[in-house]
Enzyme design. Sequence first.
Site, short mmCIF file in Angstrom:
data_model
loop_
_atom_site.label_atom_id
_atom_site.label_comp_id
_atom_site.label_asym_id
_atom_site.label_seq_id
_atom_site.Cartn_x
_atom_site.Cartn_y
_atom_site.Cartn_z
N GLN A 1 -8.69 -9.26 19.84
CA GLN A 1 -9.18 -8.97 21.19
C GLN A 1 -8.03 -9.18 22.18
O GLN A 1 -8.10 -9.99 23.09
CB GLN A 1 -10.37 -9.88 21.53
CG GLN A 1 -11.56 -9.69 20.60
CD GLN A 1 -12.74 -10.55 21.02
OE1 GLN A 1 -13.14 -10.56 22.18
NE2 GLN A 1 -13.31 -11.28 20.06
N LYS B 1 -7.47 7.01 11.38
CA LYS B 1 -8.88 6.66 11.26
C LYS B 1 -9.47 6.47 12.65
O LYS B 1 -8.76 6.32 13.65
CB LYS B 1 -9.05 5.36 10.45
CG LYS B 1 -8.45 4.12 11.12
CD LYS B 1 -8.55 2.91 10.22
CE LYS B 1 -7.93 1.69 10.90
NZ LYS B 1 -7.89 0.51 10.04
#
Length: 325
Positions: free
Chosen positions: A110, A205
Amino acid sequence: MNRYFRIVEAEGIMPNIKVFSGSSNPRLAEAVCKQLEQPLGRVAISRLESGEIHVSYEESLRNCDIFIVQSLSHPVNEHLVELLVMIDAAKRASAKSINIVMPYYGYARQERKSAPREPISAKMVADVLTTVGSDRIITVDLHADAIQGFFKITVDHLTALDLIIDYLRSKSIRNPVVVSPDAGRATTAEKLAGLLDCPFAIMIKNRPAHNQSEITHIIGEVGGMTPIIIEDLIDTGSTIVNVVEALKKRGAEDAFICATHGLFSENAVQKLTHPNIQEVVITDTISLDQEHSDKFIVLPMAPLLGTAIKIITEGGSIATLFKSE
């Protein structure tokens, strides 16, 4: 007094240096102390009836440079608060410096806002560690190098890449190709491929949700080659399995999986016994306490961390630890 210091030197103990362990990875802390040829510091960590964490150092810290070994592995919040309490206790015990050996930096994924109204939790953790009294952070293979800039104190950012390279060279892998499972690891994959003198490929991806991924494209030739998939960490294992299966569909051989940090949440260990995975190579930055097959190879980090502590306390350059630079 002179006799005391002669005894200390004879036993290889570094004067005024003490190493303590939190509860996340005591085996690694013990191995680091063995590398330093000194005993692990004594500290009592307990939980009160309410669940609060209590810490009591059982030896003097006054005017000592102390090193606290604590990875922010599962349960990450417990280990983070425990570390903060240990730092506060050491500060109040008049430690000369408080150095945090955090091989795995939790919340590192994060490190930026990917959507509105999200936190940058990696920065928040850095602020808290600094505010509570840390003087230095020693960590290994951060999820993003930029996290070093979140701190206003010294960060020694080590890497396990040299360990992994040495191991892979010992395997004499036939027709290898280094595969980055996403664009974010492309630089590391390219470096590893250059050092192993082999080609590399990149997976493209998308992530529909946290801990979920879908492989859309593969850039590079993998047919008939043995993939070496390089990651900084393995969490649920779902991404790795998706990558391995996508490579297999394109004609690749069974893969080697390499990562510094093995979080292995949920049933990741079982997932990674996949028939198209030859080995899973990790380090002991996070303690692997689950039952696992002999596919899992755990490389020791204590020599690197112990040497880093010696350099920090005795002088020298941390850069000498990076053979792959």
